[in-house]
Design an enzyme around this catalytic site. Structure first.
Site, PDB file in Angstrom:
ATOM      1  N   LYS A   9     -20.395  30.016   8.082  1.00 20.34           N
ATOM      2  CA  LYS A   9     -20.813  30.796   9.240  1.00 20.34           C
ATOM      3  C   LYS A   9     -22.299  31.110   9.126  1.00 20.34           C
ATOM      4  O   LYS A   9     -22.800  31.479   8.065  1.00 20.34           O
ATOM      5  CB  LYS A   9     -20.007  32.097   9.305  1.00 20.34           C
ATOM      6  CG  LYS A   9     -20.413  33.026  10.438  1.00 20.34           C
ATOM      7  CD  LYS A   9     -19.424  34.151  10.649  1.00 20.34           C
ATOM      8  CE  LYS A   9     -19.647  35.292   9.707  1.00 20.34           C
ATOM      9  NZ  LYS A   9     -18.854  36.489  10.081  1.00 20.34           N
ATOM     10  N   SER A  25     -24.681  19.284  22.321  1.00 20.95           N
ATOM     11  CA  SER A  25     -24.629  19.788  20.951  1.00 20.95           C
ATOM     12  C   SER A  25     -25.490  21.029  20.760  1.00 20.95           C
ATOM     13  O   SER A  25     -26.130  21.505  21.682  1.00 20.95           O
ATOM     14  CB  SER A  25     -25.046  18.727  19.938  1.00 20.95           C
ATOM     15  OG  SER A  25     -26.430  18.485  20.051  1.00 20.95           O
ATOM     16  N   THR A  57     -18.703  22.783  20.189  1.00 26.22           N
ATOM     17  CA  THR A  57     -19.613  21.651  20.307  1.00 26.22           C
ATOM     18  C   THR A  57     -19.743  21.064  18.912  1.00 26.22           C
ATOM     19  O   THR A  57     -18.876  21.257  18.068  1.00 26.22           O
ATOM     20  CB  THR A  57     -20.970  22.080  20.924  1.00 26.22           C
ATOM     21  OG1 THR A  57     -21.762  20.918  21.199  1.00 26.22           O
ATOM     22  CG2 THR A  57     -21.735  23.060  20.052  1.00 26.22           C
ATOM     23  N   TYR A  58     -20.825  20.342  18.652  1.00 28.58           N
ATOM     24  CA  TYR A  58     -21.057  19.817  17.313  1.00 28.58           C
ATOM     25  C   TYR A  58     -22.492  20.120  16.904  1.00 28.58           C
ATOM     26  O   TYR A  58     -23.360  20.341  17.749  1.00 28.58           O
ATOM     27  CB  TYR A  58     -20.752  18.319  17.231  1.00 28.58           C
ATOM     28  CG  TYR A  58     -21.589  17.453  18.148  1.00 28.58           C
ATOM     29  CD1 TYR A  58     -22.773  16.865  17.702  1.00 28.58           C
ATOM     30  CD2 TYR A  58     -21.204  17.233  19.456  1.00 28.58           C
ATOM     31  CE1 TYR A  58     -23.540  16.081  18.542  1.00 28.58           C
ATOM     32  CE2 TYR A  58     -21.960  16.447  20.292  1.00 28.58           C
ATOM     33  CZ  TYR A  58     -23.132  15.865  19.837  1.00 28.58           C
ATOM     34  OH  TYR A  58     -23.889  15.098  20.676  1.00 28.58           O
ATOM     35  N   GLY A  73     -27.625  20.338  26.388  1.00 24.42           N
ATOM     36  CA  GLY A  73     -26.657  19.844  27.351  1.00 24.42           C
ATOM     37  C   GLY A  73     -25.994  20.998  28.085  1.00 24.42           C
ATOM     38  O   GLY A  73     -26.621  22.005  28.411  1.00 24.42           O
ATOM     39  N   ALA A  74     -24.694  20.843  28.334  1.00 27.13           N
ATOM     40  CA  ALA A  74     -23.951  21.856  29.100  1.00 27.13           C
ATOM     41  C   ALA A  74     -24.004  23.234  28.460  1.00 27.13           C
ATOM     42  O   ALA A  74     -23.951  24.254  29.160  1.00 27.13           O
ATOM     43  CB  ALA A  74     -22.504  21.409  29.270  1.00 27.13           C
ATOM     44  N   THR A  75     -24.109  23.291  27.123  1.00 27.29           N
ATOM     45  CA  THR A  75     -24.140  24.601  26.460  1.00 27.29           C
ATOM     46  C   THR A  75     -25.385  25.404  26.824  1.00 27.29           C
ATOM     47  O   THR A  75     -25.401  26.627  26.645  1.00 27.29           O
ATOM     48  CB  THR A  75     -24.045  24.477  24.923  1.00 27.29           C
ATOM     49  OG1 THR A  75     -25.207  23.812  24.430  1.00 27.29           O
ATOM     50  CG2 THR A  75     -22.792  23.741  24.515  1.00 27.29           C
TER      51      THR A  75
END
Length: 122
Positions: A9, A25, A57-58, A73-75
């Site tokens: 984390k 990502s 995501t990655y 991207g979408a994030t």
């Protein structure tokens, strides 16, 4: 039996950049990734402390020492620069032989993504 436990984390990471037109990502400073044992392209769960969004995501590596945390991207729609996020990765452990002894690697960041706490020794 296998248990899915927290592997690593990065807590209180400040979003430094957004790139809507990137393929996707979360870009993370390579140094932070190495400290907690996070691998490039590993699946991650991200919680945005500012707005409550949680998404999968990655991870991709940003240059070491850059202190970068970039929503791509979408994030990029799920946060803004300055938001605090928690980045989590999970792993499967055998309940009988591994789970009881497992301790996740945790990095807590301070202002401007300065490293302040590492638990346990990483």
């Amino acid at each position: 039996m296998q248990l899915n436990l927290l592997h690593s984390k990065i807590h209180r990471a400040t979003v430094t950049d957004l790139s809507l037109h990137y393929e996707g990502s979360l870009a993370i400073d390579r140094e932070f990734m190495d400290l907690v044992g996070l691998r490039e392209f590993q699946k991650i769960l991200v919680g945005n402390m500012a707005n409550g969004e949680r998404f999968e995501t990655y991870a991709i590596a940003a240059p070491a020492g850059s202190k970068a945390i970039s929503l791509n991207g979408a994030t990029a729609h799920l946060g803004k620069r300055g938001d605090l996020v928690t980045i989590m990765a999970f792993a499967h452990f055998d309940a009988a032989t591994e789970a009881d002894a497992w301790q996740p690697k945790v990095l807590v960041l301070g202002d401007e993504n300065q490293k302040i706490i590492k638990r346990p020794t990483v």
